[in-house]
Design a protein around this motif. Structure first.
Motif, short mmCIF file in Angstrom:
data_model
loop_
_atom_site.label_atom_id
_atom_site.label_comp_id
_atom_site.label_asym_id
_atom_site.label_seq_id
_atom_site.Cartn_x
_atom_site.Cartn_y
_atom_site.Cartn_z
N VAL A 247 -0.36 -0.86 -8.70
CA VAL A 247 -0.26 -2.70 -8.92
C VAL A 247 -2.08 -3.45 -9.01
O VAL A 247 -2.53 -3.59 -9.67
N LEU A 248 -2.82 -3.06 -7.87
CA LEU A 248 -3.88 -2.82 -7.79
C LEU A 248 -4.89 -2.99 -9.35
O LEU A 248 -4.90 -3.13 -9.60
N ARG A 249 -4.01 -0.94 -9.41
CA ARG A 249 -4.94 -0.33 -10.47
C ARG A 249 -4.41 -1.65 -11.92
O ARG A 249 -5.59 -1.72 -13.09
N SER A 250 -3.16 -2.18 -12.29
CA SER A 250 -3.05 -2.13 -13.56
C SER A 250 -3.19 -3.41 -13.73
O SER A 250 -4.12 -4.01 -14.48
N ARG A 252 -6.43 -4.40 -12.45
CA ARG A 252 -8.04 -4.52 -12.55
C ARG A 252 -8.17 -4.00 -13.86
O ARG A 252 -9.01 -4.78 -14.32
N LEU A 253 -6.99 -3.65 -14.68
CA LEU A 253 -7.10 -2.95 -15.67
C LEU A 253 -6.83 -3.91 -16.68
O LEU A 253 -6.07 -3.71 -18.37
N GLU A 254 -6.21 -5.03 -16.26
CA GLU A 254 -5.79 -6.90 -17.44
C GLU A 254 -4.36 -5.92 -17.86
O GLU A 254 -3.96 -6.89 -19.15
N HIS A 255 -3.38 -5.10 -17.12
CA HIS A 255 -1.99 -5.11 -17.99
C HIS A 255 -1.34 -6.21 -17.85
O HIS A 255 -1.44 -7.29 -16.77
N GLU A 256 -0.32 -6.65 -19.02
CA GLU A 256 0.57 -7.80 -18.70
C GLU A 256 2.77 -7.16 -18.26
O GLU A 256 2.28 -8.44 -17.02
N ALA A 257 2.57 -6.13 -17.88
CA ALA A 257 3.97 -6.06 -17.53
C ALA A 257 3.48 -5.74 -16.23
O ALA A 257 4.81 -5.51 -15.07
N THR A 258 2.65 -4.50 -15.82
CA THR A 258 2.89 -3.32 -14.80
C THR A 258 3.48 -3.91 -14.07
O THR A 258 3.40 -3.43 -12.97
N PRO A 259 2.37 -4.97 -13.35
CA PRO A 259 2.70 -5.33 -12.12
C PRO A 259 3.64 -6.23 -11.94
O PRO A 259 3.89 -6.09 -10.41
N PHE A 260 3.99 -6.86 -12.65
CA PHE A 260 5.60 -7.17 -12.06
C PHE A 260 6.37 -6.26 -12.68
O PHE A 260 7.31 -6.86 -11.04
N LEU A 261 6.61 -5.22 -12.92
CA LEU A 261 7.40 -3.97 -12.93
C LEU A 261 7.38 -2.95 -11.54
O LEU A 261 8.41 -2.92 -11.02
#
Length: 336
Positions: A247-250, A252-261
């Protein structure tokens, strides 16, 4: 001829229903928990609009879990309800206030702030009480001959209260991940900033509950370490840590769906830890799913109906999310 073990089938159905409810209504309730961090009316409206088409459908699975428990495990139903009357009643009150605020807020003018408070308060009360019931379930229910014999406040303990706080943090983190997925621009950046803080709070809450469980609940600690379940439980904390780092990495990388998943993954791992902690009991520490079951014919009759209705519910909910997929912006029409 192999006879189907219907209590196990029904335990899986109810467990699935409760888990889907936690996931879907979790981020739904979490929207109200995040309202205090956003004062701008347009931000709050966008946040609410992300769940407006789906929020009432999310609660279908709470009904499924409650109705399934009543029909398939009546002893558990008649034991767990009186053991948790107060938090369950307060939960329902919270859901009522929240639902009313959802419907009325968009039409209110002078009283909109009051309905915002009702929305926030109802969301917080419902989430907190769900955590209390979870803590009460884990710490065990005092029974005799399959009946609850504890006091009216047997559910009230420091552990159950902290579980209530833990559920609030969990739902807020889920909502933050959902809003990263559904919003954009300034509001999305605010959600990313908040997510970096909430995920650490969630990690701390999970760690405290885990340690507290080992120290304060010997029956659960025995199931973890002395009953052969350790091989199943051992991957859970490792995978939780991996999801938190992800979650922390995603973010920082501004991923859209990964933090939620990944936050959904943390919830699944926590739920699996709960199952390991109480299985095969449905009323810890002493009533198993087989002891709490209704008759075979009753469970079979209900199973036939559920086999017809449950796929319809799942398809209906899946279609909601498919139809209303995509970003929600300030220019979209509000919820009326």
């Amino acid at each position: 001829m192999t006879v189907i073990d219907l209590p196990i089938v029904w335990a899986c159905i109810i467990g699935l229903g409760v888990f889907i409810y936690v996931l879907l209504d979790g981020f739904d309730l979490g929207i109200g928990l995040l309202f205090p961090f956003f004062d701008a009316a347009q931000d709050r409206q966008v946040m609410m609009n992300t769940v407006a088409p789906v929020w009432d459908g999310n609660e279908t699975f709470l009904v499924l879990g409650g109705a399934g428990l009543y029909g398939a495990f009546p002893i558990a139903y008649s034991t767990l309800l009186p053991a948790n009357y107060m938090p369950l009643i307060l939960m329902v009150i919270g859901l009522i206030f929240r639902g009313a605020a959802f419907e009325i807020r968009g039409k209110a003018t002078r009283t909109q702030h009051a309905w915002d408070l009702a929305f926030m308060g109802g969301s917080a009360l419902a989430s907190f009480c769900q955590g209390i019931v979870l803590g009460s379930l884990l710490q065990g229910t005092e029974t005799a001959n399959g009946q609850f014999v504890g006091g009216a406040f047997a559910w009230l303990s420091p552990f159950s209260l902290f579980c209530g706080i833990g559920v609030i943090v969990t739902y807020a983190t889920l909502a933050c991940g959902w809003l990263i997925l559904k919003t954009q621009d300034v509001l999305q950046r605010k959600m990313r900033f908040l997510m970096m803080r909430l995920i650490w709070l969630l990690s701390a809450a999970i760690g405290i509950v885990s340690v507290w469980t080992v120290i304060g609940l010997p029956a659960v600690a025995h199931r973890w370490f002395a009953s052969g379940n350790l091989v199943w439980f051992l991957p859970v904390p490792v995978l939780v840590a991996a999801c938190v780092l992800g979650v922390l990495r995603s973010v920082r990388l501004e991923h859209e769906a990964t933090p939620f998943l990944l936050t959904l993954g943390i919830c699944f791992l926590g739920y699996s830890g709960l199952v390991i902690s109480i299985w095969p009991n449905i009323v810890p520490p002493s009533i198993s799913i087989w002891e709490a079951s209704s008759s075979h014919s009753s469970q079979l009759f209900m199973l036939i109906g559920t086999a017809i209705v449950l796929p319809v519910i799942l398809v209906y909910n899946a279609m909601q999310y498919r139809v209303f997929r995509g970003k929600v912006t300030e220019r979209d029409p509000g919820y009326h």
